[in-house]
Design an enzyme around this catalytic site. Sequence first.
Site, PDB file in Angstrom:
ATOM      1  N   ARG A   1       0.364  -1.318  -0.030  1.00 51.82           N
ATOM      2  CA  ARG A   1       0.172   0.284   0.269  1.00 51.82           C
ATOM      3  C   ARG A   1       1.116   1.316   0.385  1.00 51.82           C
ATOM      4  NH1 ARG A   1      -3.729   2.606   4.334  1.00 51.82           N
ATOM      5  NH2 ARG A   1      -5.011   3.928   3.014  1.00 51.82           N
TER       6      ARG A   1
ATOM      7  N   HIS B   1       0.073   4.641  -2.702  1.00 55.11           N
ATOM      8  CA  HIS B   1       0.268   5.254  -1.888  1.00 55.11           C
ATOM      9  C   HIS B   1       1.188   6.738  -1.874  1.00 55.11           C
ATOM     10  CE1 HIS B   1      -2.832   5.088   0.872  1.00 55.11           C
ATOM     11  NE2 HIS B   1      -3.701   4.641   0.087  1.00 55.11           N
TER      12      HIS B   1
ATOM     13  N   ASN C   1      -3.949   9.147   4.331  1.00 53.33           N
ATOM     14  CA  ASN C   1      -2.239   8.030   5.305  1.00 53.33           C
ATOM     15  C   ASN C   1      -2.682   8.087   6.420  1.00 53.33           C
ATOM     16  OD1 ASN C   1      -1.812   7.713   2.738  1.00 53.33           O
ATOM     17  ND2 ASN C   1      -0.154   9.346   2.675  1.00 53.33           N
TER      18      ASN C   1
ATOM     19  N   HIS D   1      -6.557  -5.837  -2.422  1.00 55.63           N
ATOM     20  CA  HIS D   1      -7.110  -6.215  -1.185  1.00 55.63           C
ATOM     21  C   HIS D   1      -7.258  -7.822  -1.009  1.00 55.63           C
ATOM     22  CE1 HIS D   1      -8.850  -1.850  -0.921  1.00 55.63           C
ATOM     23  NE2 HIS D   1      -7.506  -1.500  -0.824  1.00 55.63           N
TER      24      HIS D   1
HETATM   25  C1  HEM Z   1      -9.455   0.933  -5.956  1.00 55.23           C
HETATM   26  C2  HEM Z   1      -9.699   2.413  -5.259  1.00 55.23           C
HETATM   27  C3  HEM Z   1      -8.335   1.624  -3.360  1.00 55.23           C
HETATM   28  C4  HEM Z   1      -9.250   2.423  -2.242  1.00 55.23           C
HETATM   29  C5  HEM Z   1     -10.806   2.635  -2.091  1.00 55.23           C
HETATM   30  C6  HEM Z   1      -8.547   1.684  -0.856  1.00 55.23           C
HETATM   31  C7  HEM Z   1      -8.802   2.237  -0.053  1.00 55.23           C
HETATM   32  C8  HEM Z   1      -8.382   1.592   1.070  1.00 55.23           C
HETATM   33  C9  HEM Z   1      -8.918   1.253   2.187  1.00 55.23           C
HETATM   34  C10 HEM Z   1      -9.648   2.645   2.786  1.00 55.23           C
HETATM   35  C11 HEM Z   1      -7.563   0.703   3.047  1.00 55.23           C
HETATM   36  C12 HEM Z   1      -7.534   0.831   4.330  1.00 55.23           C
HETATM   37  C13 HEM Z   1      -6.781   1.555   5.085  1.00 55.23           C
HETATM   38  C14 HEM Z   1      -7.280   1.810   6.963  1.00 55.23           C
HETATM   39  O1  HEM Z   1      -8.086   0.585   6.831  1.00 55.23           O
HETATM   40  O2  HEM Z   1      -6.704   2.303   7.268  1.00 55.23           O
HETATM   41  C15 HEM Z   1      -6.844  -0.561   2.589  1.00 55.23           C
HETATM   42  C16 HEM Z   1      -6.308  -0.749   2.472  1.00 55.23           C
HETATM   43  C17 HEM Z   1      -5.006  -1.243   1.739  1.00 55.23           C
HETATM   44  N1  HEM Z   1      -5.131  -1.323   0.717  1.00 55.23           N
HETATM   45 FE1  HEM Z   1      -5.816  -0.037  -0.531  1.00 55.23          FE
HETATM   46  N2  HEM Z   1      -7.495   0.667  -1.726  1.00 55.23           N
HETATM   47  C18 HEM Z   1      -7.692   0.837  -3.039  1.00 55.23           C
HETATM   48  C19 HEM Z   1      -6.542   0.520  -4.285  1.00 55.23           C
HETATM   49  C20 HEM Z   1      -5.480  -0.021  -3.681  1.00 55.23           C
HETATM   50  C21 HEM Z   1      -4.574  -0.195  -4.662  1.00 55.23           C
HETATM   51  C22 HEM Z   1      -4.317  -0.089  -6.053  1.00 55.23           C
HETATM   52  C23 HEM Z   1      -3.964  -1.488  -3.970  1.00 55.23           C
HETATM   53  C24 HEM Z   1      -2.123  -2.058  -4.273  1.00 55.23           C
HETATM   54  C25 HEM Z   1      -1.697  -2.697  -5.381  1.00 55.23           C
HETATM   55  C26 HEM Z   1      -3.762  -1.490  -2.515  1.00 55.23           C
HETATM   56  C27 HEM Z   1      -3.031  -2.003  -1.567  1.00 55.23           C
HETATM   57  C28 HEM Z   1      -4.054  -2.055  -0.232  1.00 55.23           C
HETATM   58  C29 HEM Z   1      -3.852  -3.087   0.080  1.00 55.23           C
HETATM   59  C30 HEM Z   1      -2.741  -3.893   0.942  1.00 55.23           C
HETATM   60  C31 HEM Z   1      -3.713  -2.465   1.917  1.00 55.23           C
HETATM   61  C32 HEM Z   1      -3.984  -2.514   3.066  1.00 55.23           C
HETATM   62  C33 HEM Z   1      -2.363  -2.194   4.655  1.00 55.23           C
HETATM   63  C34 HEM Z   1      -2.320  -2.642   5.681  1.00 55.23           C
HETATM   64  O3  HEM Z   1      -2.876  -4.100   6.021  1.00 55.23           O
HETATM   65  O4  HEM Z   1      -2.052  -2.699   6.302  1.00 55.23           O
HETATM   66  N3  HEM Z   1      -5.114  -0.240  -2.411  1.00 55.23           N
HETATM   67  N4  HEM Z   1      -7.431   0.283   1.372  1.00 55.23           N
END
Ligand code: HEM
Length: 321
Positions: A58, A62, A87, A186
């Site tokens: 992530r 970002h 963030n 995800h």
């Molecule tokens: C399509 C639009 C996307 C939205 C709206 C989105 C939104 C989010 C949100 C809200 C979270 C949780 C944040 C929190 O709990 O504070 C998250 C976690 C995550 N996102 Fe996304 N995301 C998107 C796309 C992506 C992309 C493109 C990737 C990577 C290729 C990605 C990888 C991740 C990962 C791996 C996590 C988990 C991080 C952790 O456990 O520390 N996301 N995302």
Amino acid sequence: MGYLALLAALCLGAATVARGQLTDNFYNGCCPQAANIVRARVSAAMQAEARMGASLLRLHFHDCFVNGCDGSILLDGSNSEKLAAPNLNSVRGFDVVDAIKADLEKACPGVVSCADVLALAAKYGVLLSGGPDYDVLLGRRDGLVANQSGANSNLPSPFDPITKIIKKFSDVGLNTNDVVILSGGHTIGRARCALFSNRLSNFSATSSVDPTLDSSLASSLQSLCQGGDGNQTAALDVGSPDTFDNHYFQNLLGQKGLLSSDQGLFSSADGANTTKALVQLYSYNSERFRCDFGRSMVKMGNISPLTGSAGQIRTNCHAVN
Ligand code: HEM
Ligand SMILES: *[C@@H]1O[C@H](CO)[C@@H](O)[C@H](O)[C@H]1NC(C)=O
Ligand SMILES: *[C@@H]1O[C@H](CO)[C@@H](O)[C@H](O)[C@H]1NC(C)=O
Ligand SMILES: *[C@@H]1O[C@H](CO)[C@@H](O)[C@H](O)[C@H]1NC(C)=O
Ligand SMILES: CC(=O)N[C@H]1CO[C@H](CO)[C@@H](O)[C@@H]1O
């Protein structure tokens, strides 16, 4: 010319040869051990906490969506991207990045950029979670400024309609296919209740739970989040949060996506039928997902990189030299 200067010059030479393009062998001449150093640190961090692979993935995403993949998310200060809404209290893994960079500075001082550390850490976070072994391209240099307002405007929100998410991706040169494929990131990681509890109650005048959320998953999420401060976390891929697989897409078919922006790829009317069809494809074709994910990661990693003599190689990822 000193030995270290010679090593650094080898990397500049590679940049010149590549005419501003990233390459898969950028550090072969000047820091051949770079990838192994990153891999070892990511592996150790994931042994302590499997989730770290997801967090590092992530961080690269970002970084790339704000001023390109230039390490700007790592800069401290009052205009820091770390303090932007998407963030703050959310992105993690900075300590692991610092440990990687410290090892790299010992082995090859002044050679490997912080932006490339993020790209490599994401690659190994994916690979060591069981994901595809794509050829990460390298040779990025580090930006000189953070862009907090850019982070607030460019990063997708889970509350955005799918059309808006598609627009944010297209603004950085990624298409609707990339939206679906990269959302498959995800398949690993966690999200806090604050980012999905809107789906659990008061969803609309007629139903208190999002009708596109499986009711038994809704109940278990309700008990997780109830009475909490919004910081409790749930798996983004409910069955296998630490394994890179295609269950994320299977979940969407069963209305078990966690975020509104996940489930919307399959269920939303405004999602257009392309996203729905791709979700179906990846739900039954895991090999296709692995291959396409690697390709889209390379594409995302290519967003406006600084190359040649632009930017700098930061010594400390937290601040410009
Ligand atoms: C399509 C639009 C996307 C939205 C709206 C989105 C939104 C989010 C949100 C809200 C979270 C949780 C944040 C929190 O709990 O504070 C998250 C976690 C995550 N996102 Fe996304 N995301 C998107 C796309 C992506 C992309 C493109 C990737 C990577 C290729 C990605 C990888 C991740 C990962 C791996 C996590 C988990 C991080 C952790 O456990 O520390 N996301 N995302
Ligand atoms: C910050 O990001 C926005 C949106 O991408 C962009 O328009 C702006 O030029 C950036 N500002 C700086 C100082 O890089
Ligand atoms: C969630 O945790 C952060 C610290 O990580 C804290 O600043 C914030 O206040 C917490 N949220 C709530 C709603 O208490
Ligand atoms: C999506 O498919 C449905 C039927 O499956 C059709 O009625 C609708 O017009 C399509 N929407 C778009 C935007 O193509
Ligand atoms: C329709 C509905 O469920 N309304 C509830 C929304 O949430 C508030 C408390 O946050 C309740 O008081 C309402 O009854």
